[in-house]
Structure formats: structure tokens, C-alpha cells
Scaffold this motif. Sequence first.
Motif, PDB file in Angstrom:
ATOM      1  N   ARG A  11      75.996  40.881  89.167  1.00  0.00           N
ATOM      2  CA  ARG A  11      76.954  41.314  88.141  1.00  0.00           C
ATOM      3  C   ARG A  11      76.424  42.538  87.392  1.00  0.00           C
ATOM      4  N   ASN A  12      77.329  43.189  86.661  1.00  0.00           N
ATOM      5  CA  ASN A  12      77.039  44.396  85.871  1.00  0.00           C
ATOM      6  C   ASN A  12      76.604  45.559  86.762  1.00  0.00           C
ATOM      7  N   VAL A  13      77.258  45.656  87.915  1.00  0.00           N
ATOM      8  CA  VAL A  13      76.970  46.745  88.859  1.00  0.00           C
ATOM      9  C   VAL A  13      77.865  47.931  88.500  1.00  0.00           C
ATOM     10  N   GLY A  14      77.333  48.865  87.719  1.00  0.00           N
ATOM     11  CA  GLY A  14      78.123  50.018  87.286  1.00  0.00           C
ATOM     12  C   GLY A  14      78.410  50.969  88.434  1.00  0.00           C
ATOM     13  N   HIS A  15      79.332  51.898  88.216  1.00  0.00           N
ATOM     14  CA  HIS A  15      79.711  52.838  89.274  1.00  0.00           C
ATOM     15  C   HIS A  15      78.575  53.771  89.648  1.00  0.00           C
ATOM     16  N   GLU A  16      77.575  53.910  88.743  1.00  0.00           N
ATOM     17  CA  GLU A  16      76.445  54.777  89.074  1.00  0.00           C
ATOM     18  C   GLU A  16      75.490  54.116  90.068  1.00  0.00           C
ATOM     19  N   ILE A  17      75.659  52.812  90.303  1.00  0.00           N
ATOM     20  CA  ILE A  17      74.774  52.069  91.194  1.00  0.00           C
ATOM     21  C   ILE A  17      75.339  52.099  92.617  1.00  0.00           C
ATOM     22  N   SER A  18      74.514  52.503  93.558  1.00  0.00           N
ATOM     23  CA  SER A  18      74.968  52.647  94.944  1.00  0.00           C
ATOM     24  C   SER A  18      74.523  51.452  95.786  1.00  0.00           C
ATOM     25  N   GLU A  19      75.052  51.399  97.018  1.00  0.00           N
ATOM     26  CA  GLU A  19      74.627  50.372  97.961  1.00  0.00           C
ATOM     27  C   GLU A  19      73.115  50.446  98.188  1.00  0.00           C
ATOM     28  N   PRO A  66      65.891  42.301  86.654  1.00  0.00           N
ATOM     29  CA  PRO A  66      66.191  43.427  87.553  1.00  0.00           C
ATOM     30  C   PRO A  66      66.984  44.508  86.828  1.00  0.00           C
ATOM     31  N   SER A  67      66.582  45.738  87.042  1.00  0.00           N
ATOM     32  CA  SER A  67      67.242  46.875  86.384  1.00  0.00           C
ATOM     33  C   SER A  67      67.381  48.003  87.386  1.00  0.00           C
ATOM     34  N   ILE A  68      68.558  48.624  87.424  1.00  0.00           N
ATOM     35  CA  ILE A  68      68.813  49.758  88.309  1.00  0.00           C
ATOM     36  C   ILE A  68      69.332  50.911  87.470  1.00  0.00           C
ATOM     37  N   ARG A  69      68.642  52.046  87.534  1.00  0.00           N
ATOM     38  CA  ARG A  69      69.066  53.248  86.798  1.00  0.00           C
ATOM     39  C   ARG A  69      69.256  52.958  85.312  1.00  0.00           C
ATOM     40  N   GLY A  70      68.356  52.143  84.751  1.00  0.00           N
ATOM     41  CA  GLY A  70      68.421  51.841  83.330  1.00  0.00           C
ATOM     42  C   GLY A  70      69.436  50.781  82.956  1.00  0.00           C
ATOM     43  N   ARG A  71      70.137  50.227  83.932  1.00  0.00           N
ATOM     44  CA  ARG A  71      71.145  49.200  83.653  1.00  0.00           C
ATOM     45  C   ARG A  71      70.630  47.847  84.159  1.00  0.00           C
ATOM     46  N   ASN A  72      70.616  46.838  83.276  1.00  0.00           N
ATOM     47  CA  ASN A  72      70.242  45.492  83.701  1.00  0.00           C
ATOM     48  C   ASN A  72      71.348  44.896  84.563  1.00  0.00           C
ATOM     49  N   VAL A  73      70.974  44.337  85.706  1.00  0.00           N
ATOM     50  CA  VAL A  73      71.935  43.616  86.532  1.00  0.00           C
ATOM     51  C   VAL A  73      71.541  42.144  86.540  1.00  0.00           C
ATOM     52  N   TYR A  74      72.505  41.277  86.799  1.00  0.00           N
ATOM     53  CA  TYR A  74      72.281  39.841  86.697  1.00  0.00           C
ATOM     54  C   TYR A  74      72.615  39.190  88.037  1.00  0.00           C
ATOM     55  N   VAL A  75      71.700  38.336  88.506  1.00  0.00           N
ATOM     56  CA  VAL A  75      71.834  37.785  89.850  1.00  0.00           C
ATOM     57  C   VAL A  75      71.879  36.260  89.813  1.00  0.00           C
ATOM     58  N   GLN A  76      72.639  35.699  90.721  1.00  0.00           N
ATOM     59  CA  GLN A  76      72.734  34.251  90.864  1.00  0.00           C
ATOM     60  C   GLN A  76      73.191  33.948  92.288  1.00  0.00           C
ATOM     61  N   PHE A  77      73.056  32.696  92.701  1.00  0.00           N
ATOM     62  CA  PHE A  77      73.595  32.320  93.996  1.00  0.00           C
ATOM     63  C   PHE A  77      75.114  32.378  93.948  1.00  0.00           C
ATOM     64  N   SER A  78      75.708  32.831  95.039  1.00  0.00           N
ATOM     65  CA  SER A  78      77.164  32.852  95.133  1.00  0.00           C
ATOM     66  C   SER A  78      77.672  31.470  95.540  1.00  0.00           C
ATOM     67  N   SER A  79      78.923  31.206  95.212  1.00  0.00           N
ATOM     68  CA  SER A  79      79.553  29.969  95.681  1.00  0.00           C
ATOM     69  C   SER A  79      79.859  30.055  97.179  1.00  0.00           C
ATOM     70  N   HIS A  80      79.828  31.288  97.727  1.00  0.00           N
ATOM     71  CA  HIS A  80      79.995  31.482  99.171  1.00  0.00           C
ATOM     72  C   HIS A  80      78.692  31.131  99.887  1.00  0.00           C
ATOM     73  N   GLN A  81      78.770  30.378 100.958  1.00  0.00           N
ATOM     74  CA  GLN A  81      77.601  30.145 101.795  1.00  0.00           C
ATOM     75  C   GLN A  81      77.459  31.237 102.864  1.00  0.00           C
ATOM     76  N   GLU A  82      78.546  31.956 103.096  1.00  0.00           N
ATOM     77  CA  GLU A  82      78.576  32.991 104.131  1.00  0.00           C
ATOM     78  C   GLU A  82      79.609  34.023 103.727  1.00  0.00           C
ATOM     79  N   LEU A  83      79.325  35.314 103.947  1.00  0.00           N
ATOM     80  CA  LEU A  83      80.311  36.356 103.698  1.00  0.00           C
ATOM     81  C   LEU A  83      81.155  36.537 104.949  1.00  0.00           C
ATOM     82  N   THR A  84      82.469  36.464 104.801  1.00  0.00           N
ATOM     83  CA  THR A  84      83.369  36.675 105.933  1.00  0.00           C
ATOM     84  C   THR A  84      84.069  38.004 105.766  1.00  0.00           C
ATOM     85  N   THR A  85      84.761  38.428 106.808  1.00  0.00           N
ATOM     86  CA  THR A  85      85.530  39.674 106.702  1.00  0.00           C
ATOM     87  C   THR A  85      86.614  39.539 105.644  1.00  0.00           C
TER      88      THR A  85
END
Length: 441
Positions: A11-19, A66-85
Motif C-alpha cells: 500500500r501507499n505506492v505513489g505514482h513516483e514509484i516504479s515497478e 520499507p521506504s521507496i523514494r522517501g515514501r513509506n510503503v506498507y506490506v502485508q500478505f494478500s488474501s489472494h493465494q495466487e495472482l491470476t490474469t
Amino acid sequence: MTDPSKVIHVRNVGHEISENDLLQLFQPFGVITKLVMLRAKNQALLQMQDVPSAVKALQFYTNVQPSIRGRNVYVQFSSHQELTTMDQNTQGRGDEPNRILLVTIHHMLYPITVDVLHQVFSPHGFVEKIVTFQKSAGFQALIQFQLQQSAVSARNSLQGRNIYDGCCQLDIQFSNLDELQVNYNNERSRDFTNPNLPSEQKGKSSQQGYGDMYSFQGAGAHAGGFPQMGNAEAIAAAFAGGLPPGISGTNDRCTILVSNLDSDRIDEDKLFNLFSLYGNIIRIKILRNKPDHALVQMGDGFQAELAVHFLKGAILFDKRLEVNFSKHPNITTGPDTHDYSNSNLNRFNRNAAKNYRYCCSPTKMIHLSSLPQDVTEEEIVAHLEEHGPIINSKLFEMNGKQQALVLFEKEEQATEALVCKNATSLGGSTIRISFSQLQSI
């Protein structure tokens, strides 16, 4: 707490943050198999190869914010067990499909014209019209397909992808317009169903052109054949729209004077390995009458400013470097001058945006790439350990290529390893080394 999953929700992935920023954050913990950017929600979903890798990542980031480009991002397990198309296809605002797409370009380091957009989108169906414009959200375009299903296909395939490696990221939504009105056929708008439209209104530009938005400099073309933006804009975009503190962006001096070198251990290639982290190297000359002094000519003034900023006071071979701008505008060719202008080891001919983003002062951690596929962690450590105690190391695979992180006890040991071992051969491959901004493995 959600049950452990190999899918991580960020979460909190701003537009300045890339893949690539997100990949850098998680690649030390294992192989990343999928990444979905949910731009409209400032979120991302990232799938590790297995659950233990995801658990390891979240355990680490429970103790380290975790911080990217000065922005704190927040991580947790997803409710998804697998990413589908399906997960990838439903990202965005969930608006009604339409044959007109609204496209926003993030991290736009190279110019995007109607022709570029047509080349990217036309494989998905007949493109009737394209209009580009500049808004507060950034550079945007409206792209009208002949068929709605073509627009849906383009959005599903291209959302979150980069036009160029490491930059010009596509953020695609369905537009609520019914029909695009195009008045002029030029590099900013085009009606492909009516080639007879004028290129401009007489005496007046139809809309703000790309050249009005950004200043260009005569730096030639990058590998894709499009003119590069001025380095001021490229570096500003790479640093999330603002230059690093202490970087003016106005320096036009390309040549650097480096002093307090260890004249017994330094040579031009070692200086190249260090200074090429900040820009392309044109020439290097160690001064015959002052062998602890050298001149380094960078590709342009901006790259020289980066090198001075990040290397001033760095320690190399137990000596603290003095790094300043030279009074000489360039280095003249001669028997004592080493020319690197055509070297394929220069890092900023391709992926310039990515390399600017990774510019930093020397650190204890180095990143190795271009490794042989069958290399082992033991071979990497054996190749580097003469330069100082290695605290930790990790070999991992990214995009099918072997890479590694190596953490030294001291910053100056990592610097020495980079200077001495970049561009050396390991298992038949010429390896690349750079500093990593990660604090631990």
C-alpha cells in the motif's frame, strides 16, 4: 493477520514509484514471478515464487520500515493465494469498457509522440485517432480504437508496462468520451481516418508541443532512436520530480579533478569503474607531474555534478578523495589520455533512467549483474573476498538472469571491490558491479 501467502499486498505506492523500485525492495528475498500495479488505488500486488520467500520478506519488513523514494510503503500478505490474469485485468477504476482509452505516462524520460503511441497500441487493433496533451497528472493521451474489444485487449495487455526499459510507464483507464475531435495531423494529434487534415492552424500552434514542455540538449539519440530529454529533466524524473539535495542542475562543467589518490594502486580503468556509476566517461588522464591527481571528463555537466556530489570524501585505498570541478573544459587527446567515449562499459547509453535512479554515495553493499548462469555464491565470494571481510551474500535470479548482493564490513572495502572487480571476468562473463542502497540482505 491474513494467512501467509506468496502474494504480497503493498500500500501507499505513489505514482513516483516504479515497478523496478518494488522489485529492488523484494528481490533479495527470492524470485518474483508476477507484479501487478494497481495505480488507481496506489497499491500493488507482488507474487513471490513460494510462501517461505514471502514470509521472509514480511518478517524483515516487520522490523524495518520499507521506504521507496522517501515514501513509506506498507506490506502485508494478500488474501489472494495466487495472482491470476483476472486480477491483472480488473485493476484500475473498474469503469465501463469503452473504445477510447485515457493513457497517462509516468516517469517519462523520453519524448512520447503520436507515432510512438501508435506503434505501441496498434498491434491490438485499428487505431482511429490519438490526441496528446499535458495536464497536472502529467503527459496524457486519448486513444480511440475502431472496436471496443481492441481497446479492452490493449488495456489488459499494456496496463503498467513500460514503453522503454525502466521508464515511460503506461497507466491506462477507459475514457468516458464517445468520440475524439481531431483538428490537426501532427506529432501531438492524428486522425488516421482522415489524412488530409492540416498540420497546424496558420500562425498558431494547435496545442502545447513537447518542445514547449521540456528543454532539449544536443546529446544525440538513445538506443531507440528518439532524442533524449535534457539531463535536468531526466534526473528530476528519476528522483521523483525533485533533484537530490545539493544538486543544482545548472552545472555545465564536464571535467572533474580528483586528488589524494594512491598513485601506486590507481589507474585509469579503476577510476572509470568508479566514476561511470554517475554518467558516461569520455576521457581520463592521470597527471604525469602529479600522479596522485587525475582528470575525469564526464558525458555532460549534470553527470559531472552527480559524480562530485556523491564521491566527494569517498575513501579509496585508505585515502579520502578530493573531488572537484576542473578549470579545464575538457581533456585533450594525447599519449597519456585514455579515451572511453566508445566503451561498451559506459552505463548510460541504455537504461539511463534506471541508472540515474540508482545513483548514490558508496555503501557497504554492492550489486553484481551480468553473472554466468551457473555461478555459485562461493565463487562470487572467492572473487571478492581479498578486498575485505564479507558479512553476507545472496545469489538470486531476476528476469531469468543471475544477480547477487554482497555486504562488506566497511564501505571502503565495498568501494575497493567495485573499483578493482567491475568489468572483470567471472566464469567467462564480464561482470557489472554497482552500489546497492539496501541496508541488509
